[in-house]
Design a protein around this motif. Structure first.
Motif, PDB file in Angstrom:
ATOM      1  N   CYS A 150     -23.508  43.608   5.118  1.00 44.60           N
ATOM      2  CA  CYS A 150     -22.623  43.492   3.956  1.00 44.60           C
ATOM      3  C   CYS A 150     -21.677  42.307   4.106  1.00 44.60           C
ATOM      4  N   ALA A 151     -21.194  42.072   5.324  1.00 47.98           N
ATOM      5  CA  ALA A 151     -20.324  40.913   5.541  1.00 47.98           C
ATOM      6  C   ALA A 151     -21.069  39.610   5.253  1.00 47.98           C
ATOM      7  N   THR A 152     -22.354  39.571   5.559  1.00 49.29           N
ATOM      8  CA  THR A 152     -23.168  38.392   5.262  1.00 49.29           C
ATOM      9  C   THR A 152     -23.260  38.166   3.757  1.00 49.29           C
ATOM     10  N   ILE A 153     -23.511  39.233   3.017  1.00 48.19           N
ATOM     11  CA  ILE A 153     -23.566  39.128   1.557  1.00 48.19           C
ATOM     12  C   ILE A 153     -22.225  38.657   1.014  1.00 48.19           C
ATOM     13  N   ALA A 154     -21.142  39.232   1.521  1.00 51.48           N
ATOM     14  CA  ALA A 154     -19.806  38.828   1.072  1.00 51.48           C
ATOM     15  C   ALA A 154     -19.559  37.355   1.346  1.00 51.48           C
ATOM     16  N   ALA A 155     -19.991  36.880   2.509  1.00 53.18           N
ATOM     17  CA  ALA A 155     -19.758  35.480   2.862  1.00 53.18           C
ATOM     18  C   ALA A 155     -20.494  34.540   1.919  1.00 53.18           C
ATOM     19  N   VAL A 156     -21.755  34.854   1.606  1.00 56.87           N
ATOM     20  CA  VAL A 156     -22.512  34.017   0.666  1.00 56.87           C
ATOM     21  C   VAL A 156     -21.841  34.035  -0.706  1.00 56.87           C
ATOM     22  N   PHE A 157     -21.419  35.194  -1.155  1.00 57.46           N
ATOM     23  CA  PHE A 157     -20.707  35.319  -2.428  1.00 57.46           C
ATOM     24  C   PHE A 157     -19.458  34.440  -2.422  1.00 57.46           C
ATOM     25  N   LEU A 158     -18.680  34.495  -1.354  1.00 56.05           N
ATOM     26  CA  LEU A 158     -17.425  33.756  -1.290  1.00 56.05           C
ATOM     27  C   LEU A 158     -17.647  32.250  -1.195  1.00 56.05           C
ATOM     28  N   VAL A 159     -18.683  31.831  -0.485  1.00 55.25           N
ATOM     29  CA  VAL A 159     -19.013  30.405  -0.443  1.00 55.25           C
ATOM     30  C   VAL A 159     -19.343  29.909  -1.844  1.00 55.25           C
ATOM     31  N   ALA A 160     -20.170  30.659  -2.568  1.00 55.94           N
ATOM     32  CA  ALA A 160     -20.517  30.274  -3.933  1.00 55.94           C
ATOM     33  C   ALA A 160     -19.283  30.256  -4.833  1.00 55.94           C
ATOM     34  N   GLN A 161     -18.399  31.236  -4.663  1.00 59.46           N
ATOM     35  CA  GLN A 161     -17.200  31.298  -5.490  1.00 59.46           C
ATOM     36  C   GLN A 161     -16.269  30.129  -5.198  1.00 59.46           C
ATOM     37  N   SER A 162     -16.157  29.739  -3.949  1.00 59.26           N
ATOM     38  CA  SER A 162     -15.317  28.598  -3.587  1.00 59.26           C
ATOM     39  C   SER A 162     -15.860  27.299  -4.171  1.00 59.26           C
ATOM     40  N   LEU A 163     -17.176  27.182  -4.239  1.00 56.68           N
ATOM     41  CA  LEU A 163     -17.785  25.945  -4.728  1.00 56.68           C
ATOM     42  C   LEU A 163     -17.823  25.875  -6.252  1.00 56.68           C
ATOM     43  N   PHE A 164     -18.175  26.995  -6.918  1.00 56.80           N
ATOM     44  CA  PHE A 164     -18.472  26.933  -8.348  1.00 56.80           C
ATOM     45  C   PHE A 164     -17.461  27.648  -9.237  1.00 56.80           C
ATOM     46  N   LEU A 195     -19.157  33.464   7.373  1.00 59.55           N
ATOM     47  CA  LEU A 195     -17.738  33.646   7.111  1.00 59.55           C
ATOM     48  C   LEU A 195     -16.942  32.429   7.582  1.00 59.55           C
ATOM     49  N   ALA A 196     -17.343  31.849   8.711  1.00 57.51           N
ATOM     50  CA  ALA A 196     -16.692  30.631   9.180  1.00 57.51           C
ATOM     51  C   ALA A 196     -16.911  29.491   8.191  1.00 57.51           C
ATOM     52  N   LEU A 197     -18.123  29.390   7.648  1.00 62.33           N
ATOM     53  CA  LEU A 197     -18.416  28.363   6.655  1.00 62.33           C
ATOM     54  C   LEU A 197     -17.524  28.533   5.432  1.00 62.33           C
ATOM     55  N   TRP A 198     -17.353  29.768   4.992  1.00 64.26           N
ATOM     56  CA  TRP A 198     -16.476  29.994   3.836  1.00 64.26           C
ATOM     57  C   TRP A 198     -15.042  29.564   4.135  1.00 64.26           C
ATOM     58  N   CYS A 199     -14.541  29.920   5.307  1.00 62.69           N
ATOM     59  CA  CYS A 199     -13.173  29.531   5.666  1.00 62.69           C
ATOM     60  C   CYS A 199     -13.016  28.010   5.647  1.00 62.69           C
ATOM     61  N   LEU A 200     -13.999  27.295   6.150  1.00 59.38           N
ATOM     62  CA  LEU A 200     -13.931  25.841   6.207  1.00 59.38           C
ATOM     63  C   LEU A 200     -13.971  25.237   4.807  1.00 59.38           C
ATOM     64  N   ILE A 201     -14.886  25.705   3.966  1.00 58.75           N
ATOM     65  CA  ILE A 201     -15.007  25.173   2.608  1.00 58.75           C
ATOM     66  C   ILE A 201     -13.793  25.552   1.766  1.00 58.75           C
ATOM     67  N   ASP A 202     -13.376  26.791   1.871  1.00 60.90           N
ATOM     68  CA  ASP A 202     -12.306  27.292   1.020  1.00 60.90           C
ATOM     69  C   ASP A 202     -10.963  26.614   1.323  1.00 60.90           C
ATOM     70  N   SER A 203     -10.786  26.156   2.541  1.00 58.96           N
ATOM     71  CA  SER A 203      -9.517  25.529   2.922  1.00 58.96           C
ATOM     72  C   SER A 203      -9.485  24.030   2.646  1.00 58.96           C
ATOM     73  N   SER A 230     -21.766  33.384  -8.213  1.00 59.39           N
ATOM     74  CA  SER A 230     -21.546  34.041  -6.919  1.00 59.39           C
ATOM     75  C   SER A 230     -22.307  35.358  -6.832  1.00 59.39           C
ATOM     76  N   LEU A 231     -22.298  36.116  -7.930  1.00 59.02           N
ATOM     77  CA  LEU A 231     -23.004  37.396  -7.934  1.00 59.02           C
ATOM     78  C   LEU A 231     -24.503  37.180  -7.812  1.00 59.02           C
ATOM     79  N   THR A 232     -25.018  36.162  -8.470  1.00 57.05           N
ATOM     80  CA  THR A 232     -26.445  35.856  -8.358  1.00 57.05           C
ATOM     81  C   THR A 232     -26.818  35.508  -6.921  1.00 57.05           C
ATOM     82  N   ALA A 233     -26.006  34.688  -6.271  1.00 56.13           N
ATOM     83  CA  ALA A 233     -26.268  34.331  -4.875  1.00 56.13           C
ATOM     84  C   ALA A 233     -26.244  35.571  -3.990  1.00 56.13           C
ATOM     85  N   GLY A 234     -25.248  36.443  -4.190  1.00 57.87           N
ATOM     86  CA  GLY A 234     -25.149  37.651  -3.377  1.00 57.87           C
ATOM     87  C   GLY A 234     -26.301  38.609  -3.592  1.00 57.87           C
ATOM     88  N   VAL A 235     -26.696  38.792  -4.852  1.00 53.88           N
ATOM     89  CA  VAL A 235     -27.810  39.695  -5.153  1.00 53.88           C
ATOM     90  C   VAL A 235     -29.105  39.172  -4.528  1.00 53.88           C
TER      91      VAL A 235
END
Length: 446
Positions: free
Chosen positions: A124-138, A176-184, A144-149
């Motif tokens: 689930c954390a993996t799914i959340a991370a992909v969702f958050l990466v997509a949300q940070s980018l787009f 999750l580390a990738l999301w932190c890097l992109i989001d910041s 984001s939901l499409t990427a997570g699904v």
């Protein structure tokens, strides 16, 4: 990302991950010419519902098979001995993931269900991370939901989230580390905290499997290059950021060996900690015997040789677990990668190029540094980036006309294939010993 120029009149939101405009995408029900935005789901509500659905799916019959299978035979005994202070075994890999498997056994019982439950949380954390990466980018919850699904439906995550192996832990920490890097990158506040979290997560990823080392190195190099050439990560200098990502990451990695200091047999000591890294390297470079399910890197994107984790009589019935990617996601994702590269170059959109680059880098590791013997599960991390490429390509190309229905149709196709393969992904009882033939599209799948 810094190459994007904000159109006149578009204000950058304070604290946003990147100053990208909100664009209409192929998830719209209305046509692209509609002047009013369509309904946009709450990102957090969408993520919460997705995670509830994913965890529910992971938990169904998680206890089966009622025995260790595939690499559980290595990691479950090692985790049991480690968490009970008996011995430090299976020194081929660091201890973070095995410690978490042991914690799962302590909390939920030394049973097949207990061995595997923590893996579902990290799935689930993996799914959340992909969702958050997509949300940070787009900045679009539908993307984001499409990427997570699609990550949930890609099948490789489903199998890895239901077995006590190391890969799901490493993958969750890395994403999750990738999301932190992109989001910041374009934030005005909370930058330092996210970089600290990124360093901790990178250390835990490497502390799960050494396969994470190239990713950690790439994150550090990308930070330094972008900081020097493009700015970003406001309020944090290149030196400070390097200390958080590199220095803190190294400290956390070494700290993951702490449980091995408190075992009765073969304990680690401080003076042996650094030389012990050589022992790990020697274990990982030992020659391996040929295996009937081995495969080469060029076979993985085409699903040339999936691997049976289990196929035998268990609990009185025939059961099977096949690690195989969802054909729609695996093959459609390759088309999406090409689309992201072409679209990114034409539109000068760094987001599309980044999404494609993540897969190219992840897969390229195996091309440039191949092991003597490979297996399909080595493709696990590259496969996690394909849903992100699909969602990005849909967002860029499917904005109106007939193509606006493509994302929904593709998700239905992927869901249908997931349901079709489900019996041999989840160890369901099978009617006979040769029942597997119903799913064998090619000889290489047998």
């Amino acid at each position: 990302m810094s190459g994007y120029r904000r159109p006149p009149g578009l204000k950058e939101r304070r604290g946003s991950a990147a100053p990208f405009p909100v664009e209409r995408s192929g998830f719209d029900k209305a046509g692209a010419e509609s002047p009013k935005p369509v309904w946009q789901p709450s990102p957090w509500l969408a993520l919460a519902l997705l995670l509830v659905a994913a965890e529910t799916l992971f938990l169904v019959n998680l206890q089966h098979p009622l025995q260790m299978y595939f690499d559980e035979t290595h990691y479950v005994p090692a985790a049991r001995d480690l968490i009970h202070g008996v011995a430090y075994r299976n020194i081929e890999h660091p201890l973070a993931a095995k410690t978490l498997i042991g914690v799962s056994m302590l909390l939920f019982g030394d049973t097949p269900f207990g061995w595997r439950l923590m893996s579902t949380f990290f799935g689930c954390a993996t799914i959340a991370a992909v969702f958050l990466v997509a949300q940070s980018l787009f900045r679009d919850a539908r993307v984001s939901l499409t990427a997570g699904v699609l990550v949930l439906l890609n099948q490789m995550l489903f199998v890895q989230a239901r077995i006590a192996m190391l890969d799901v832990y490493m993958g969750a920490f890395l994403l999750l580390a990738l999301w932190c890097l992109i989001d910041s990158y374009r934030r005005e506040r909370g930058v330092r905290l996210r970089l600290i979290a990124c360093g901790v997560l990178l250390g835990l990823a490497v502390g799960s499997k050494w396969l994470a080392i190239p990713y950690a190195a790439a994150a550090g190099i990308a930070f330094l290059l972008l900081k020097r050439l493009r700015g970003g990560w406001r309020g944090v200098s290149a030196v400070e950021g390097a200390l958080w990502l590199g220095g803190l990451g190294l400290f956390v990695y070494l700290a993951t060996f702490a449980p091995a200091f408190f075992v009765a047999e073969n304990p680690l000591t401080f003076d042996r900690l650094l030389p012990h890294q050589l022992a790990i390297y020697q274990q990982q470079t030992l020659p391996l015997a040929r295996h009937p399910y081995q495969s080469d890197w060029w076979q993985w994107p085409q699903i040339g040789r999936p691997i049976w984790y289990l196929y035998e009589q268990v609990d009185g019935v025939q059961r099977g677990v096949l690690l195989i990617g969802n054909p729609a996601v695996m093959w459609g994702g390759l088309v999406a990668l090409l689309a992201c590269l072409v679209g990114g170059l034409r539109a000068r959109d760094p987001r599309l190029l980044l999404v494609a680059g993540l897969w190219v880098f992840s897969y390229g590791i195996w091309v440039l540094i191949p092991k003597k013997i490979g297996f399909y599960y080595y493709y696990y991390l590259p496969a996690l980036f394909l849903p992100l490429a699909l969602a990005a390509a849909f967002h860029h190309f499917c904005r109106g006309g007939r193509l606006r229905r493509l994302p929904g149709a593709f998700i239905l196709l992927a869901a249908g294939l997931f349901a079709y393969f489900y019996p041999i992904l989840s160890a369901m009882p099978l009617p006979s010993e040769d029942a597997f033939l119903a799913w064998m599209w090619f000889d290489g799948w047998r």
